[in-house]
Design a protein around this motif. Structure first.
Motif, PDB file in Angstrom:
ATOM      1  N   GLY A 118      45.685  31.059  22.901  1.00  0.00           N
ATOM      2  CA  GLY A 118      46.624  30.082  23.443  1.00  0.00           C
ATOM      3  C   GLY A 118      46.875  30.300  24.923  1.00  0.00           C
ATOM      4  N   GLU A 119      47.504  29.303  25.526  1.00  0.00           N
ATOM      5  CA  GLU A 119      47.764  29.308  26.961  1.00  0.00           C
ATOM      6  C   GLU A 119      48.738  30.401  27.391  1.00  0.00           C
ATOM      7  N   ASP A 120      49.712  30.707  26.555  1.00  0.00           N
ATOM      8  CA  ASP A 120      50.785  31.627  26.958  1.00  0.00           C
ATOM      9  C   ASP A 120      50.642  33.011  26.341  1.00  0.00           C
ATOM     10  N   HIS A 121      49.432  33.508  26.325  1.00  0.00           N
ATOM     11  CA  HIS A 121      49.184  34.879  25.882  1.00  0.00           C
ATOM     12  C   HIS A 121      48.832  35.704  27.110  1.00  0.00           C
ATOM     13  N   TRP A 122      49.267  36.955  27.139  1.00  0.00           N
ATOM     14  CA  TRP A 122      49.045  37.787  28.317  1.00  0.00           C
ATOM     15  C   TRP A 122      47.560  37.989  28.610  1.00  0.00           C
ATOM     16  N   ARG A 123      46.733  38.032  27.577  1.00  0.00           N
ATOM     17  CA  ARG A 123      45.296  38.226  27.828  1.00  0.00           C
ATOM     18  C   ARG A 123      44.672  36.969  28.444  1.00  0.00           C
ATOM     19  N   THR A 124      45.186  35.801  28.086  1.00  0.00           N
ATOM     20  CA  THR A 124      44.724  34.556  28.706  1.00  0.00           C
ATOM     21  C   THR A 124      45.128  34.543  30.178  1.00  0.00           C
ATOM     22  N   ALA A 125      46.368  34.937  30.451  1.00  0.00           N
ATOM     23  CA  ALA A 125      46.839  34.992  31.841  1.00  0.00           C
ATOM     24  C   ALA A 125      46.016  35.994  32.652  1.00  0.00           C
ATOM     25  N   ASP A 126      45.687  37.127  32.056  1.00  0.00           N
ATOM     26  CA  ASP A 126      44.847  38.106  32.751  1.00  0.00           C
ATOM     27  C   ASP A 126      43.464  37.536  33.057  1.00  0.00           C
ATOM     28  N   ALA A 127      42.922  36.759  32.120  1.00  0.00           N
ATOM     29  CA  ALA A 127      41.609  36.137  32.340  1.00  0.00           C
ATOM     30  C   ALA A 127      41.680  35.134  33.495  1.00  0.00           C
ATOM     31  N   MET A 128      42.775  34.379  33.588  1.00  0.00           N
ATOM     32  CA  MET A 128      42.971  33.454  34.709  1.00  0.00           C
ATOM     33  C   MET A 128      43.014  34.224  36.022  1.00  0.00           C
ATOM     34  N   TYR A 129      43.771  35.299  36.007  1.00  0.00           N
ATOM     35  CA  TYR A 129      43.933  36.131  37.197  1.00  0.00           C
ATOM     36  C   TYR A 129      42.582  36.676  37.661  1.00  0.00           C
ATOM     37  N   ASN A 130      41.803  37.225  36.733  1.00  0.00           N
ATOM     38  CA  ASN A 130      40.493  37.785  37.076  1.00  0.00           C
ATOM     39  C   ASN A 130      39.551  36.718  37.628  1.00  0.00           C
ATOM     40  N   LEU A 131      39.525  35.550  36.997  1.00  0.00           N
ATOM     41  CA  LEU A 131      38.676  34.466  37.479  1.00  0.00           C
ATOM     42  C   LEU A 131      39.117  34.024  38.869  1.00  0.00           C
ATOM     43  N   ALA A 132      40.411  33.960  39.106  1.00  0.00           N
ATOM     44  CA  ALA A 132      40.917  33.567  40.420  1.00  0.00           C
ATOM     45  C   ALA A 132      40.436  34.533  41.508  1.00  0.00           C
ATOM     46  N   LEU A 133      40.459  35.827  41.214  1.00  0.00           N
ATOM     47  CA  LEU A 133      39.988  36.802  42.200  1.00  0.00           C
ATOM     48  C   LEU A 133      38.495  36.654  42.471  1.00  0.00           C
ATOM     49  N   THR A 134      37.743  36.326  41.433  1.00  0.00           N
ATOM     50  CA  THR A 134      36.309  36.084  41.613  1.00  0.00           C
ATOM     51  C   THR A 134      36.078  34.849  42.469  1.00  0.00           C
ATOM     52  N   LEU A 135      36.836  33.786  42.211  1.00  0.00           N
ATOM     53  CA  LEU A 135      36.721  32.575  43.025  1.00  0.00           C
ATOM     54  C   LEU A 135      37.056  32.878  44.481  1.00  0.00           C
ATOM     55  N   TYR A 136      38.034  33.730  44.688  1.00  0.00           N
ATOM     56  CA  TYR A 136      38.362  34.159  46.045  1.00  0.00           C
ATOM     57  C   TYR A 136      37.154  34.853  46.682  1.00  0.00           C
ATOM     58  N   ASP A 137      36.529  35.762  45.935  1.00  0.00           N
ATOM     59  CA  ASP A 137      35.351  36.463  46.458  1.00  0.00           C
ATOM     60  C   ASP A 137      34.218  35.503  46.792  1.00  0.00           C
ATOM     61  N   LEU A 138      34.168  34.369  46.083  1.00  0.00           N
ATOM     62  CA  LEU A 138      33.156  33.345  46.339  1.00  0.00           C
ATOM     63  C   LEU A 138      33.603  32.353  47.409  1.00  0.00           C
ATOM     64  N   ASN A 139      34.739  32.644  48.057  1.00  0.00           N
ATOM     65  CA  ASN A 139      35.313  31.809  49.118  1.00  0.00           C
ATOM     66  C   ASN A 139      35.700  30.416  48.628  1.00  0.00           C
ATOM     67  N   ARG A 140      36.088  30.324  47.383  1.00  0.00           N
ATOM     68  CA  ARG A 140      36.575  29.065  46.803  1.00  0.00           C
ATOM     69  C   ARG A 140      38.101  29.177  46.716  1.00  0.00           C
ATOM     70  N   LEU A 141      38.716  29.172  47.899  1.00  0.00           N
ATOM     71  CA  LEU A 141      40.129  29.532  48.020  1.00  0.00           C
ATOM     72  C   LEU A 141      41.075  28.560  47.331  1.00  0.00           C
ATOM     73  N   ASP A 142      40.821  27.266  47.444  1.00  0.00           N
ATOM     74  CA  ASP A 142      41.720  26.294  46.812  1.00  0.00           C
ATOM     75  C   ASP A 142      41.744  26.474  45.301  1.00  0.00           C
ATOM     76  N   GLU A 143      40.565  26.677  44.711  1.00  0.00           N
ATOM     77  CA  GLU A 143      40.491  26.899  43.263  1.00  0.00           C
ATOM     78  C   GLU A 143      41.160  28.217  42.887  1.00  0.00           C
ATOM     79  N   ALA A 144      40.957  29.226  43.724  1.00  0.00           N
ATOM     80  CA  ALA A 144      41.556  30.539  43.460  1.00  0.00           C
ATOM     81  C   ALA A 144      43.078  30.440  43.466  1.00  0.00           C
TER      82      ALA A 144
END
Length: 102
Positions: free
Chosen positions: A34-60
């Motif tokens: 589900g959307e409001d589980h801590w592991r889901t939030a962690d997955a969002m966080y990790n993906l956001a950092l990867t998007l940042y590394d790919l210079n996709r700042l708005d998505e991050a």
């Protein structure tokens, strides 16, 4: 899969593969936990950092803001994960402003 994504990130140069794996992890966690589980939030966080590394700042920024909102609902506004995510949002926004100014 999350561990494999982390391994790829450590090896460097495979960030597109990291992104694809993290997207799969996020989708599976949303579907199973589900959307409001801590592991889901962690997955969002990790993906956001990867998007940042790919210079996709708005998505991050969008994804890290979503993770921060989830952390607030799960842990509250004073939790370290919440504060960390909010700090990342501020740093990303500052970076975009600096890039615009040149």
């Amino acid at each position: 899969m999350q561990n494999l994504a982390a391994t790829y990130a450590e090896l460097g140069g495979r960030m597109k593969e990291v992104q694809e794996l993290e997207e799969k992890v996020l989708e599976r966690r949303k579907r199973t936990l589900g959307e409001d589980h801590w592991r889901t939030a962690d997955a969002m966080y990790n993906l956001a950092l990867t998007l940042y590394d790919l210079n996709r700042l708005d998505e991050a920024i969008s994804l890290i803001e979503e993770a921060a909102c989830s952390y607030i609902r799960i842990y509250g506004s004073d939790h370290p994960k919440t504060k960390d995510a909010e700090g990342v949002v501020k740093r990303l926004k500052n970076k975009i402003e600096q890039d615009i100014r040149g």
